[in-house]
Design an enzyme around this catalytic site. Structure first.
Site, PDB file in Angstrom:
ATOM      1  N   ASP A   7      -7.731  -1.402   3.676  1.00  0.00           N
ATOM      2  CA  ASP A   7      -6.832  -2.522   3.364  1.00  0.00           C
ATOM      3  C   ASP A   7      -7.255  -3.836   4.033  1.00  0.00           C
ATOM      4  O   ASP A   7      -6.658  -4.879   3.770  1.00  0.00           O
ATOM      5  CB  ASP A   7      -5.403  -2.199   3.828  1.00  0.00           C
ATOM      6  CG  ASP A   7      -4.832  -0.985   3.129  1.00  0.00           C
ATOM      7  OD1 ASP A   7      -5.045  -0.853   1.915  1.00  0.00           O
ATOM      8  OD2 ASP A   7      -4.192  -0.153   3.807  1.00  0.00           O
ATOM      9  N   ASP A  24      -2.180  -0.070   6.149  1.00  0.00           N
ATOM     10  CA  ASP A  24      -2.280   0.698   7.386  1.00  0.00           C
ATOM     11  C   ASP A  24      -3.655   1.327   7.581  1.00  0.00           C
ATOM     12  O   ASP A  24      -3.904   1.961   8.591  1.00  0.00           O
ATOM     13  CB  ASP A  24      -1.200   1.799   7.425  1.00  0.00           C
ATOM     14  CG  ASP A  24      -1.436   2.877   6.383  1.00  0.00           C
ATOM     15  OD1 ASP A  24      -2.205   2.627   5.430  1.00  0.00           O
ATOM     16  OD2 ASP A  24      -0.856   3.974   6.521  1.00  0.00           O
ATOM     17  N   ASP A  66       0.873  -1.164   0.000  1.00  0.00           N
ATOM     18  CA  ASP A  66       0.000   0.000   0.000  1.00  0.00           C
ATOM     19  C   ASP A  66       0.920   1.226   0.000  1.00  0.00           C
ATOM     20  O   ASP A  66       1.849   1.307   0.798  1.00  0.00           O
ATOM     21  CB  ASP A  66      -0.884  -0.008   1.247  1.00  0.00           C
ATOM     22  CG  ASP A  66      -1.762   1.223   1.326  1.00  0.00           C
ATOM     23  OD1 ASP A  66      -2.431   1.535   0.335  1.00  0.00           O
ATOM     24  OD2 ASP A  66      -1.756   1.873   2.391  1.00  0.00           O
TER      25      ASP A  66
END
Length: 796
Positions: free
Chosen positions: A540, A536, A300
């Site tokens: 996600d 985070d 990410d």
């Protein structure tokens, strides 16, 4: 729920203490780690420990107490396993406490940060974006967007307004609200969170599956084979009871790879402790193995490659009808969003906000990609991704936006419309562009070196983000990703099949929705990859649950820390390299040591079958196999399992260990059978045959140890030398203890047989290795032809 609680003050200390006394506290489910009692039970009450106890009782029954040495080894192994697992548990519990999520609670008019376990009934909580909902609650002020995917499996976010109920275990996606706790402890969903998130997903562990297969296979054959061997020796060959029992016990002890299970547990537990010292929390033991096998790492962008901090680089005013700075200050004062964009805007447009009357607020959503507010006299102001705000009119400013994006910047658009939001919360028509705000991400200083490391290790990198694909591409470029320009806009991938195809083609993905992130991970796994995912944010969570190995940054939301298998407590991207190396060390060493254990298991099994068919006495007694096992397998495997090893993980675990151990096992069987045949022809007694078999088998074990220890360094030379000298000393000076014939009493014929079985060790190992390789090639060729034939049929 009490309705008379003051929302500005919350509970008083006296009310909190009263609820604690009544047991109305948010008691959390048990720790994810086993209790000490469970660890002791799991390490002690195993199938093979029970079998070893039964075998020990058989030895006691025939009063051959010297042969009881093996049970001491079992006890020591069990004790070591318990100690190491308790040590790992303490490390995990300590680090879990550090990473434990907190919540803001209002008590006596003061805002405090407390852990979930200290929440009591009727507490007034302040929830913001990224926070986990710790207890069933009710919104009493404000509005928030909630993701309940961990409970319902639905990825769509749900808006919650005043009076709406909130379920514990869900997460706040955007907005801010004051809520009142309605349930605590085992009465709410929090008590089921671990089961909802963890139990549904089994570890993707080759070693666990392989060990399970080995144990199950041995468990099936060991009892009938043992009974048959005892029957043959006692009733068919009419051997004395003590000889029959000790021979049978020796055969069965040799088949049990009890130390292999211990070795695996100890190696993984030591890995947990080592990673704990480097601020990495391992929440699932076998994820160390999974990470070592990872060949695709999905990152990410925000919070992983970048620091998660942004800054407004400039402001280009497009329309001068409205003051953009005043509008942004008004939005900041009323939106109350808590994300990197909001904080960057707050820092860049500091100052007093205008006293505009705000009638409606739409908080930011990862699906909408914008937020905004309607002011009674000024109209509607929105800020967000230009293409999502303007939609089909995006071409009006596309050139300007892509110019900024080509420089690696994220571009926000400040829009205006005189009309309010529609009833469903969607944008009014004819949004006018007031200003463009290019924003930049701060690249983590360690990102370039870490990406280079993974590239050199053969791990493919995929960068996945909800941002503009050109922006994500430029960030990847600045971070050192080689194929940074191979990107795609995921919003154009309308079908699931499109997402699956894109996973194979592209390296950088922009405008990815939470559901698409999960589809990308699923597609990569379906293509045969072992996938790790970092994240985070709440968006996600679905992808992290789908990944083979999920890694969270401690700086991230409570959501990702709860569902991830690894948590980097220092949020340091460079820690990935250390975690991968630790995983490789553990798995490579377990694989290497497992081949030593299976040599003994396989030759014991084959010899037992041969002596049953040939109607011969088993050539070993338990104490002799204990000697061979301790010096050629047990002690060396512990040493080898704990030393550094950075080699890449390749191949199937079970196939590799069987391939490595089969030539050694066949060499032992060949030599022992040769000794038994020649010994019978030369009229050697059982003890003489047994002595030759022990020496030959011990030397074969040492040769295998020498080969497994390659490449040799000073430590491995010292290990090999120590084991060789120890074995020779036992044979030469402790012959009575191990039921061996003294060397000085050897007959010339015995020396000749021993010489032959020593000289043939290396050639036999080479020959059997070549045969195994040829069989493997034939099987691989057959499988390849089968796949090609199947593909041809499908094409036709």
């Amino acid at each position: 729920m009490e309705n008379n609680i003051n929302l500005e003050i919350g509970l008083t200390q006296a009310q909190v203490e009263e609820r604690i006394a009544d047991g109305k506290v948010n008691v959390q489910p048990q720790s994810k780690t086993k209790t000490i009692g469970r660890i002791i039970k799991d390490n002690s009450l195993t199938l093979f420990n029970m079998l070893n106890i039964i075998l020990a009782l058989m030895i006691i029954f025939v009063e051959s107490f010297q042969n009881l040495l093996f049970i001491n080894i079992v006890i020591i192994n069990t004790f070591i396993g318990i100690i190491q697992e308790i040590k790992a548990k303490k490390t995990i519990d300590k680090l879990s406490l550090i990473s434990q999520p907190h919540v803001s609670v209002l008590r006596d008019g003061k805002l405090e940060e407390i852990v979930f376990e200290k929440i009591v009934m009727d507490d007034i909580l302040i929830l913001k974006a990224g926070k986990q909902i710790p207890s069933d609650s009710q919104v009493v002020k404000g509005e928030i967007e909630v993701n309940e995917s961990l409970l319902t499996g639905e990825s769509d976010s749900i808006m919650k307004y005043e009076g709406d109920a909130l379920l514990s275990g869900s997460f706040v996606v955007s907005g801010q609200a004051t809520v009142q706790v309605t349930q605590v402890g085992l009465e709410n969903y929090a008590s089921k969170l671990v089961e909802a998130v963890k139990v549904a997903k089994k570890p993707n562990s080759e070693i666990m599956k392989a060990l399970g297969f080995i144990m199950k296979s041995i468990g099936i054959v060991i009892v009938p084979l043992g009974l048959l061997l005892l029957y043959k020796q006692l009733l068919v060959q009419n051997l004395p009871l003590q000889v029959s029992v000790t021979g049978t016990v020796a055969a069965l002890i040799g088949m049990i790879p009890a130390g292999l299970v211990l070795l695996t547990s100890v190696a993984l537990a030591v890995g947990v402790v080592r990673l704990g010292h480097h601020q990495t929390l391992v929440q699932e033991l076998y994820c160390i193995e999974t990470l070592a096998r990872v060949d695709v790492l999905c990152l990410d962008k925000t919070g992983t490659i970048t620091e998660g901090n942004m800054e407004v680089l400039s402001m280009e005013t497009i329309c001068h009808d409205k003051n953009p700075v005043q509008a942004i200050r008004a939005l900041i004062a009323n939106l109350k969003d808590d994300n990197a964009t909001y904080r960057a805007l707050s820092e860049s447009c500091q100052g007093e906000a205008p006293k505009w009357l705000c009638e409606r607020v739409i908080p930011f959503s990862s699906e909408r990609k914008w937020s905004g507010a309607f002011f009674a006299e000024q109209g509607t102001f929105v800020i967000g991704a230009p293409e999502f705000v303007l939609k089909e009119r995006y071409d009006e400013i596309k050139e300007k936006v892509e110019h900024y994006a080509s420089e690696g910047n994220r571009v926000l658009m400040l829009g205006y419309a005189k009309e309010p939001f529609k009833e469903d919360g969607s944008l009014p028509e004819n949004i006018k562009t007031i200003a463009l705000l290019p924003m930049g991400d701060k690249i983590r200083h360690e990102a370039k070196k870490t990406l280079e490391f993974f590239r050199n290790q053969g791990v493919d990198i995929k960068v996945i983000s909800g941002d503009n694909p050109i922006t994500v591409s430029q960030v990847a470029h600045r971070a050192g990703l080689l194929d940074w320009d191979n990107f795609v806009d995921a919003s154009t991938l309308t079908e699931d099949e499109d997402v699956h195809k894109a996973a194979q083609i592209y390296s950088v993905f922009g405008r990815v929705s939470p559901g698409q992130k999960r589809l990308l991970i699923e597609a990569l796994k379906n293509q045969g990859h072992t996938v790790a995912m970092t994240g985070d944010g709440v968006n996600d969570v679905l992808a992290l649950r789908e990944a083979d190995c999920s890694i969270a940054m401690a700086e991230g939301s409570d959501a990702v820390r709860q569902v991830s298998q690894l948590v980097l407590l220092d949020s340091n991207f460079a820690s990935f390299t250390r975690v991968l190396m630790e995983g490789r060390r553990v798995i490579n060493n377990i694989t290497r040591a497992a081949s030593l254990f299976l040599v003994k298991t396989m030759f014991s099994l084959m010899l037992a079958v041969i002596v049953i068919i040939a109607n011969e006495a088993y050539p070993f007694v338990p104490i002799q196999l204990t000697l061979i096992s301790a010096l050629t397998i047990g002690a060396p495997s512990v040493f080898l399992a704990l030393e550094p090893n950075k080699n890449r993980i390749t191949g199937n675990f079970l196939e590799k260990v069987l391939k490595k151990s089969l030539p050694g096992a066949l060499t032992v069987v060949f030599n022992v059978v040769l000794i038994m045949i020649v010994g019978s022809y030369l009229a050697l007694d059982h003890q003489q045959i047994s002595t030759l078999a022990v020496i030959s088998t011990g030397l074969i074990g040492l040769v295998i140890l020498f080969r497994v220890s390659q490449p040799l360094d000073n430590k491995r030379w010292a290990l090999f030398f120590t084991m060789t000298v120890s074995f020779l000393c036992c044979v030469l000076f402790l012959e009575d203890f191990f039921f061996l014939v003294p060397i000085q009493d050897f007959l010339p014929a015995m020396l000749i047989v021993l010489g032959i079985t020593i000289l043939d060790i290396y050639p036999l190992l080479r020959i059997f290795s070549w045969i195994v390789d040829q069989i493997e090639r034939l099987l691989n060729r057959h499988q390849k032809e089968k796949r090609m034939a199947k593909a041809t049929v499908l094409e036709k």
